[in-house]
Design a protein around this motif. Structure first.
Motif, short mmCIF file in Angstrom:
data_model
loop_
_atom_site.label_atom_id
_atom_site.label_comp_id
_atom_site.label_asym_id
_atom_site.label_seq_id
_atom_site.Cartn_x
_atom_site.Cartn_y
_atom_site.Cartn_z
N THR A 151 -22.87 4.97 -25.57
CA THR A 151 -23.66 3.89 -26.69
C THR A 151 -22.35 3.08 -27.06
N PRO A 152 -22.95 1.67 -27.59
CA PRO A 152 -21.59 0.81 -27.92
C PRO A 152 -21.32 1.36 -29.33
N ASP B 75 -20.50 14.07 -30.54
CA ASP B 75 -20.28 13.04 -31.54
C ASP B 75 -21.42 12.10 -31.30
N LYS B 76 -22.41 12.42 -30.52
CA LYS B 76 -23.74 11.65 -30.25
C LYS B 76 -23.72 10.35 -29.41
N SER B 77 -22.15 9.98 -28.73
CA SER B 77 -21.94 8.67 -28.21
C SER B 77 -22.51 8.82 -26.76
N LYS B 78 -22.63 9.86 -26.15
CA LYS B 78 -23.20 10.04 -24.63
C LYS B 78 -24.55 10.86 -24.60
N ALA B 79 -25.31 10.52 -23.71
CA ALA B 79 -26.56 11.24 -23.37
C ALA B 79 -26.55 11.34 -21.85
N LEU C 103 -32.98 1.96 -14.01
CA LEU C 103 -32.04 2.93 -15.05
C LEU C 103 -30.71 2.14 -15.56
N THR C 104 -30.37 1.13 -15.18
CA THR C 104 -29.08 0.55 -15.77
C THR C 104 -29.68 -0.28 -16.93
N LEU D 37 -25.59 -0.59 -22.84
CA LEU D 37 -25.61 0.43 -22.71
C LEU D 37 -24.48 0.82 -21.43
N GLU D 38 -23.49 1.32 -21.55
CA GLU D 38 -22.72 1.73 -20.31
C GLU D 38 -23.30 2.65 -19.69
N THR D 39 -23.78 2.39 -18.25
CA THR D 39 -24.51 3.22 -17.60
C THR D 39 -23.79 3.66 -16.22
N GLN D 40 -23.65 5.06 -16.20
CA GLN D 40 -22.83 5.60 -15.02
C GLN D 40 -23.76 6.66 -14.20
#
Length: 718
Positions: free
Chosen positions: A58-59, A104-108, A133-134, A138-141
């Motif tokens: 997330t940003p 820290d709820k920054s990534k899922a 999915l992109t 949101l940064e998508t990896q």
């Protein structure tokens, strides 16, 4: 000629369809316990685990629980096509709390299992859903097996195109320099192009019956072009030599095919047999590499023995058209006097050359004694690559998800209490964390999951997996199977280890039989096998020093790691085959001189003089063709490129030009010995170089020494 050209070109056009049929899997042993465990789980519970792992970051100022972010992710997941996606497990659809979100709820995380079971369809399905999915903002990896395979495949394909684009012009320029003319130089390149096209046709046909891994194309391109240039050099060089001796083009073609052509047949046969050893292994990946290499070498030899002689017959003396200014000077020096002088220098003090060279080669091979083997992971990708970074980030931020374990399948009429006691015994095994039931039983099949304390491919985890297989099964169980990535790796290495001696035996037997039939000696094949073993050990010692121990790793841009067992086996086959290639070229001219009555020393000098320049040129060109892969972005192909450079440089210079003459001098006339009964068989078959070509104008030995008739065991081979 026309038939060969048309069939090869049309076959190559049809062969382009193979690219749509290539797979990216086949690294495991399908007959192993781990493969049986996977199949039983899939048949009973369906496919498990995530083929694609999506990581959303997330940003700043937002979290994965922010309503708008939650809605966007859930909407995207809900819209995935059901014909491509089987199951979706995410932070949002699992009971809270769950390990799919960071503290820290920054990534899922989102784990997606695809419907298809074959890698080719999975890659296509992933390409369909990746854009959906992109999500912007949101940064998508992407991590997981399929994204890694897709990245490796794309980068390998790009590396192949780049390698051929860079190497081909340089090869053509060097061929012009070597041959001293544009027309002669273009012929090996033409054969190389046709060899690649023909191999694509054969691979397409093979793919209709079985899986073909995409790396087969890389191997086919590498060997098709490389061997076509080798064979082209040998045949065109011999043709020009016959023309220079005053023969007509027709006579020159006949003598070339009857002498150099026989050597090409023999060399290609040995290389094909060496690559056929890959078919002994159960992994379809290794079989695919064998298919690619065998197809390329066979087509290269076929075109070299049909189309190339026909073109030479048509061209005749015009093969020297568009000659360079230095061509006349080259023609005067092509007798190879420098190589003959080198041979004479070596033969004056053979022990002074042989002992230090053997010692040095053994010393270079020493690091290989401590090597460890593994499998391809994200580390084969360059540092900073998006797919590699995604896996590294997931391993760091989601250690519980990233940690792999063992899948233990229990089949039989047992009870939950018995399975629970079995799980406790598994949990007590050193190296195992916990073991528990993963799914509710179905059809008398129970699935347990056992975590590993260490890395999945560490020695401790491998030993723990083996110990789990020794744990007493639960009462009433008819079968207990252990699977998972650790088990797959151990089973694959075990399969390779059990088949490797048979591959070596196949090569040794083929080399001994074919070289005896070609050269009429029982000791020359033994010497050739030992020389190949020395080259092989030295090459792998240096590769271990670089790619496993980590020396020069930063310079090459690779991450030190256990060597990929499949690529190592491929290199064994290629190096053994290619090392005999130059041995055959060298010995064929020595035997030819021996047949004319030359002494042992004269035959060695003549062989060096006639082939030294060709072998050196062939090695340089093959280094360019294969060495281009040393700059590959994928570590596996870089391993192949560096390995081929090392093997070719060692074999074509130190071994063939220095060690072989020294050893042959020490062996004396015994080098050409064979029992009379076997000699009679060999003479009847007459497959040696020049076996049925009359020598109407014999040339004197290069060093101009008086020709003496050898006696006793050294009698000439006719």
């Amino acid at each position: 000629m026309i038939a060969t050209l048309v069939l090869t070109v049309m076959g190559g056009m049809w062969g382009l369809g193979v690219f749509d049929r290539l797979s990216e899997g086949g690294f495991g042993d399908p007959t192993s316990e781990s493969a049986k465990a996977t199949k039983l789980v899939e048949d009973t519970f369906g496919r498990q685990g995530g083929d694609v792992v999506v990581m959303y970051t997330t940003p700043s100022g937002s979290t994965i629980d922010t309503p708008v972010i939650k809605t966007r992710v859930e909407t995207a997941l809900a819209g995935l096509p059901t014909d491509a996606v089987k199951t979706v497990a995410s932070y949002y659809n699992l009971p809270q709390p769950n390990p799919f979100g960071t503290a820290d709820k920054s990534k899922a995380l989102v784990a997606i299992t695809l419907q298809a079971s074959d890698s080719n369809t999975q890659l296509k399905d992933f390409a369909r859903i990746s854009d959906q999915l992109t999500l912007s903002g949101l940064e998508t990896q992407f991590a997981g097996q399929i994204p890694i395979q897709k990245t490796i495949s794309e980068m390998s394909g790009a590396d192949l195109v780049r390698a051929e684009t860079v190497s081909m012009p340089i090869v053509l320029i060097l061929l012009v320099i070597i041959f001293g003319g544009v027309v002669a130089a273009s012929l090996p390149v033409l054969v190389g192009g046709l060899a690649i096209m023909g191999s694509l046709a054969l691979l397409h046909a093979i793919s209709l019956a079985t899986d073909v891994n995409s790396f087969a194309i890389n191997v086919a391109s590498l060997l098709g072009l490389g061997m076509a240039i080798d064979y082209g050099l040998f045949i065109v060089g011999r043709f020009r030599e016959e023309l220079a001796a005053g023969r007509t083009p027709e006579q020159a073609v006949q003598r070339t095919v009857g002498s150099a052509g026989r050597t090409v047949v023999f060399s290609a046969t040995l290389l094909v047999i060496a690559l056929a050893g890959l078919l002994l292994f159960p992994q379809s990946f290794l079989k695919s590499l064998g298919y690619g290499g065998m197809s390329a070498v066979a087509v290269a030899a076929l075109v070299s023995l049909t189309l190339l002689p026909a073109l030479l017959g048509i061209l005749g003396h015009r093969v020297d058209k568009l000659a360079m200014p230095w061509r006349k000077r080259m023609a005067k020096s092509e007798h190879g006097g420098g190589w003959a002088k080198l041979g004479q220098k070596v033969m004056k003090k053979p022990l002074l050359f042989a002992i230090p060279i053997v010692a040095a080669l053994l010393a270079l091979g020493a690091p290989f004694l401590d090597v460890k083997f593994g499998e391809a992971t994200e580390k084969v990708l360059p540092i900073g690559n998006e797919s590699r970074v995604a896996v590294e980030t997931m391993n760091k931020d989601f250690p519980e998800i990233a940690k792999t374990g063992l899948d233990i399948v229990v089949k039989g009429n047992t009870s939950q209490e018995a399975v629970a006691r079995f799980a406790q015994r598994v949990g007590d095994v050193p190296g195992i964390g916990t073991a528990a039931l993963a799914l509710d039983p179905k059809d008398n099949v129970w699935l347990l999951s056992a975590s590993l304390d260490g890395d999945a491919l560490s020695d401790e985890s491998k030993q723990a997996m083996k110990d789990v297989r020794e744990v007493t099964p639960p009462l009433g169980a008819s079968e207990v199977l252990v699977g998972g990535s650790t088990a797959v790796n151990v089973d694959s290495l075990s399969a390779i280890g059990s088949k490797l001696p048979w591959m070596a035996l196949l090569f040794i037997m083929a080399t001994f039989i074919l070289m005896f039939l070609a050269f009429g000696s029982v000791l020359l094949p033994v010497k050739a096998i030992l020389m190949s073993a020395l080259s092989l050990s030295a090459t792998f010692g240096v590769l271990t020093w670089i790619f496993y121990d980590g020396h020069l790793a930063s310079l090459l841009g690779v991450t030190p790691s256990p060597l990929d067992s499949g690529i190592v086996v491929l290199m064994v086959a290629m190096i053994l085959g290619l090392s005999t290639d130059y041995e055959v070229f060298l010995l064929s001219r020595m035997v030819e001189a021996k047949n004319r009555g030359a002494s042992n020393e004269e035959a060695i000098s003549t062989g060096l003089a006639k082939t030294g320049r060709v072998i050196t040129a062939a090695a340089i060109l093959l280094v360019l063709v294969t060495g281009a892969f040393a700059f590959s972005q994928v570590a596996m192909m870089r391993f192949v490129g560096v390995g081929m450079i090392l093997a070719l440089v060692l074999d074509a210079t130190i071994v063939r030009m220095l060690l072989v003459p020294a050893v042959l001098k020490l062996m004396g006339n015994a080098a050409w010995w064979a029992p009379p009964a076997l000699r009679r068989i060999q003479e009847k078959l007459a497959i040696h170089e020049g076996g049925d070509v009359e020598d109407d104008d014999p040339e004197p030995p290069t060093n101009q020494l008086p020709v003496q008739q050898p006696v006793g065991a050294g009698r000439h081979l006719k």
